[in-house]
Design a protein around this motif. Structure first.
Motif, short mmCIF file in Angstrom:
data_model
loop_
_atom_site.label_atom_id
_atom_site.label_comp_id
_atom_site.label_asym_id
_atom_site.label_seq_id
_atom_site.Cartn_x
_atom_site.Cartn_y
_atom_site.Cartn_z
N GLY A 224 -6.62 1.97 -9.33
CA GLY A 224 -5.67 2.89 -9.97
C GLY A 224 -4.67 2.05 -10.74
O GLY A 224 -5.02 1.04 -11.34
N LYS A 225 -3.41 2.45 -10.71
CA LYS A 225 -2.31 1.72 -11.35
C LYS A 225 -2.71 1.11 -12.71
O LYS A 225 -2.73 1.81 -13.69
CB LYS A 225 -1.73 0.69 -10.38
CG LYS A 225 -1.02 1.39 -9.21
CD LYS A 225 0.02 0.57 -8.50
CE LYS A 225 0.88 1.46 -7.60
NZ LYS A 225 0.60 1.34 -6.17
N ALA A 226 -3.04 -0.22 -12.77
CA ALA A 226 -3.29 -0.88 -14.06
C ALA A 226 -4.51 -0.32 -14.79
O ALA A 226 -4.70 -0.60 -15.97
CB ALA A 226 -3.46 -2.39 -13.86
N PHE B 243 -0.05 0.86 3.17
CA PHE B 243 0.42 1.85 2.20
C PHE B 243 -0.76 2.30 1.36
O PHE B 243 -1.39 1.50 0.67
CB PHE B 243 1.52 1.32 1.27
CG PHE B 243 2.04 2.40 0.35
CD1 PHE B 243 3.02 3.28 0.78
CD2 PHE B 243 1.49 2.58 -0.91
CE1 PHE B 243 3.47 4.32 -0.04
CE2 PHE B 243 1.93 3.62 -1.73
CZ PHE B 243 2.91 4.48 -1.30
N HIS B 244 -1.06 3.61 1.42
CA HIS B 244 -2.17 4.14 0.64
C HIS B 244 -1.78 5.37 -0.18
O HIS B 244 -2.64 6.03 -0.74
CB HIS B 244 -3.36 4.48 1.56
CG HIS B 244 -3.92 3.30 2.29
ND1 HIS B 244 -4.66 2.31 1.66
CD2 HIS B 244 -3.82 2.92 3.58
CE1 HIS B 244 -5.02 1.39 2.56
NE2 HIS B 244 -4.51 1.72 3.72
N GLY B 245 -0.48 5.69 -0.22
CA GLY B 245 -0.06 6.86 -1.00
C GLY B 245 0.75 7.83 -0.16
O GLY B 245 1.14 7.51 0.97
N GLU C 255 -7.73 -1.42 -3.66
CA GLU C 255 -7.23 -2.43 -4.60
C GLU C 255 -6.40 -1.79 -5.71
O GLU C 255 -6.34 -2.29 -6.84
CB GLU C 255 -8.40 -3.24 -5.19
CG GLU C 255 -9.14 -4.05 -4.14
CD GLU C 255 -9.13 -5.55 -4.44
OE1 GLU C 255 -8.28 -5.99 -5.24
OE2 GLU C 255 -9.97 -6.25 -3.86
N ILE C 256 -5.76 -0.68 -5.38
CA ILE C 256 -4.94 0.02 -6.38
C ILE C 256 -3.84 -0.89 -6.91
O ILE C 256 -3.55 -0.90 -8.10
CB ILE C 256 -4.37 1.33 -5.78
CG1 ILE C 256 -5.51 2.33 -5.57
CG2 ILE C 256 -3.28 1.93 -6.66
CD1 ILE C 256 -5.13 3.54 -4.73
N GLN C 257 -3.24 -1.67 -6.02
CA GLN C 257 -2.17 -2.58 -6.44
C GLN C 257 -2.69 -4.01 -6.67
O GLN C 257 -2.26 -4.70 -7.60
CB GLN C 257 -1.06 -2.60 -5.39
CG GLN C 257 0.15 -3.41 -5.82
CD GLN C 257 1.43 -3.12 -5.03
OE1 GLN C 257 2.32 -3.94 -4.99
NE2 GLN C 257 1.52 -1.97 -4.40
N VAL D 105 -8.61 -0.49 4.09
CA VAL D 105 -7.73 -1.67 4.16
C VAL D 105 -7.30 -2.13 2.77
O VAL D 105 -8.01 -1.94 1.78
CB VAL D 105 -8.47 -2.81 4.93
CG1 VAL D 105 -9.67 -3.32 4.13
CG2 VAL D 105 -7.53 -3.95 5.28
N GLU D 106 -6.11 -2.72 2.69
CA GLU D 106 -5.64 -3.41 1.49
C GLU D 106 -5.91 -4.91 1.68
O GLU D 106 -5.53 -5.46 2.71
CB GLU D 106 -4.12 -3.24 1.31
CG GLU D 106 -3.62 -1.82 1.17
CD GLU D 106 -2.16 -1.71 1.63
OE1 GLU D 106 -1.27 -1.94 0.82
OE2 GLU D 106 -1.92 -1.39 2.81
N PRO D 107 -6.51 -5.59 0.71
CA PRO D 107 -6.80 -7.03 0.88
C PRO D 107 -5.54 -7.89 0.92
O PRO D 107 -5.57 -8.99 1.48
CB PRO D 107 -7.69 -7.37 -0.31
CG PRO D 107 -7.53 -6.27 -1.28
CD PRO D 107 -7.08 -5.05 -0.54
N ASN E 5 -6.99 10.60 -10.98
CA ASN E 5 -5.78 10.34 -11.79
C ASN E 5 -4.82 9.39 -11.08
O ASN E 5 -4.59 8.29 -11.54
CB ASN E 5 -5.11 11.67 -12.11
CG ASN E 5 -6.11 12.68 -12.65
OD1 ASN E 5 -6.51 12.61 -13.80
ND2 ASN E 5 -6.56 13.60 -11.79
N THR E 6 -4.27 9.82 -9.95
CA THR E 6 -3.34 8.96 -9.24
C THR E 6 -4.05 8.19 -8.14
O THR E 6 -5.18 8.52 -7.75
CB THR E 6 -2.22 9.79 -8.58
OG1 THR E 6 -2.80 10.59 -7.55
CG2 THR E 6 -1.51 10.67 -9.58
N GLY E 7 -3.35 7.15 -7.65
CA GLY E 7 -3.92 6.35 -6.58
C GLY E 7 -4.19 7.16 -5.33
O GLY E 7 -5.26 7.04 -4.71
C1 LIG Z 1 0.53 2.58 -5.24
C2 LIG Z 1 -0.54 2.55 -4.22
C3 LIG Z 1 -1.23 3.72 -3.83
C4 LIG Z 1 -0.84 5.08 -4.34
O1 LIG Z 1 -0.93 5.22 -5.72
P1 LIG Z 1 -0.17 6.43 -6.45
O2 LIG Z 1 -0.65 6.36 -7.87
O3 LIG Z 1 1.30 6.17 -6.32
O4 LIG Z 1 -0.58 7.68 -5.76
C5 LIG Z 1 -2.26 3.59 -2.92
N1 LIG Z 1 -2.60 2.39 -2.40
C6 LIG Z 1 -1.96 1.26 -2.74
C7 LIG Z 1 -2.40 -0.04 -2.14
C8 LIG Z 1 -0.90 1.29 -3.63
O5 LIG Z 1 -0.23 0.16 -3.93
#
Ligand SMILES: *Cc1c(COP(=O)(O)O)cnc(C)c1O
Length: 405
Positions: A254-256, A141-143, A227-229, A192-194, A104-106
């Motif tokens: 996640g997100k989008a 940032f991963h949550g 790649e959530i963001q 890692v975030e790209p 559900n959430t990231g």
């Molecule tokens: C927003 C984000 C998360 C966390 O997602 P949530 O839905 O707020 O839990 C994790 N990783 C990255 C890169 C994010 O931008």
């Protein structure tokens, strides 16, 4: 007191104070615009941190939500539903992986990736019990779960929340030598975030993800690509890893994926990794529910059919260059990929927040990230004309006399 003031006062009285929002109260949205309770229109240049890439209330997504809400919303995974399969099939086709695991959430998806990596490490790689190590980056940032904040380098995210989960090791971001040096026989994954989003739109050197993938491959370490963001068109490609040609061994989205209407996240991996999960190993009451699956499928269709990655690439490159041509004593530099852009404010000009407040007064909503950065991440359905109208306002707000700082 104004209606806005009353609503804010009530929210402040009854909510925990874990956020410090701008003083605007929204009650309607459409496309890239939102309206406040007094009917004033704003351009949404944050898009809920990229959760609204398709724009507010995209008709196709709202239609899917309505249709599904009038049939079946939740079954739990104790039973099958007819929506999850088609959603995950499309998600696998779009991402190129064999299998998906919906959450559900990231943060839940990140936790799922950490769990699959540890299990893979023990069951497939053969790491000794309870010895698995996962490498993460500074400024990540991963949550916000207790495990995830435990490996954050942001003091406030950690303060007061220990003790933390062991088994994580931090290296500098964008540094492949540091990755190579940190890997041991206990290492199971590199998370890692790209592009670092919350860390301030930090862009690694060209080819970073490719080199990370090569290093991971040759050391039998999984690359967990968050790649959530950055995913689903934000950086001008379907996935940010595509800039280097690597989507990782586990892709986290996640997100989008929820189209701005419903929380939908997932991890993707090929059979060799995903097969470590057996019935009962992991789960979520809401993960893969029919309403979320219907919304997720519609959200993906919008990204693909409206070619939002290409739009983000074209508009983002043009807009970043326009921003670079603004003559401001406060702007240090502008950086970005696609429509994921950071305007970096000089340290001596103070934090970015007052600039965001001044932009709000001009009908432009964005937020500050990592103290000095104004984040520009509008819905990807935005047009060049609408973006163009913001330029004089941004120039005025960042001009010498524009703001008392
Ligand atoms: C927003 C984000 C998360 C966390 O997602 P949530 O839905 O707020 O839990 C994790 N990783 C990255 C890169 C994010 O931008």
């Amino acid at each position: 007191m104004s209606r806005t003031g009353e609503i804010i006062r009530e929210a402040d009285q009854y909510s925990a104070s874990n956020y410090g929002p701008l003083p605007v109260v929204l009650d309607r949205g459409e496309g890239c615009f939102v309206w406040d309770v007094d009917g004033r229109r704003y351009l949404d240049m944050l898009a809920a941190y990229s959760a609204v890439n398709q724009g507010h209330r995209h008709p196709g997504i709202i239609q899917a939500l309505h249709d599904q809400a009038s049939r079946l919303t939740l079954t739990s995974r104790a039973f099958h539903n007819d929506q999850m399969g088609p959603f995950l099939k499309l998600l696998c086709e779009v991402t190129g992986f064999d299998r998906a695991l919906p959450m559900n959430t990231g943060a839940e998806a990140v936790e799922t990736a950490l769990k699959v990596a540890r299990k893979w490490g023990y069951k497939i790689k053969g790491v000794a019990d309870d010895q698995a190590e996962i490498i993460v980056c500074e400024n990540n940032f991963h949550g916000r779960t207790t495990t995830i904040v435990g490996f954050s380098s942001e003091a406030q995210y950690r303060d007061g929340f220990g003790p933390f989960t062991p088994g994580f090791r931090t290296i500098p971001y964008g540094n492949v030598e540091a990755l190579e040096a940190a890997i041991t026989e206990r290492t199971v994954a590199f998370l890692v975030e790209p592009v670092q989003g919350e860390g301030g739109i930090v862009i690694p050197p060209d080819g970073y993800m490719t080199r990370c993938q090569e290093i991971c491959r040759s050391n039998s370490v999984l690359l967990l690509n968050d790649e959530i963001q950055t995913g689903l068109g934000r950086t001008g490609k379907m996935f940010c890893g595509d800039w280097d040609g690597s989507r990782g061994d586990v892709l986290i989205v996640g997100k989008a994926l929820g189209g701005g209407v419903y929380p939908v996240s997932a991890i993707l991996a090929n059979d060799d990794v995903m097969r470590v999960f057996h019935p009962g190993d992991h789960g979520s009451t809401f993960g893969g529910n029919p309403l979320g699956a219907a919304v997720g499928k519609a959200a993906l269709e919008v990204i693909v059919n409206e070619e939002l990655p290409a739009r983000s690439l074209e508009l983002g490159e043009w807009f970043a260059n326009e921003l670079r041509s603004i003559d401001s004593p406060h702007i240090d530099h502008v950086r970005g990929r696609g429509l994921m852009i950071g305007i970096v404010i000089k340290n001596e000009s103070g934090p970015a927040r007052p600039f965001c407040e001044a932009l709000m007064e001009k009908g432009i909503l964005c937020n500050d990230t990592h103290h000095q950065v104004i984040r520009i991440s509008p819905p990807l359905v935005i047009t060049r004309e609408i973006l163009e109208e913001t330029l004089p306002h941004i120039a005025e707000v960042t001009a010498g006399a524009g703001l008392a700082v």
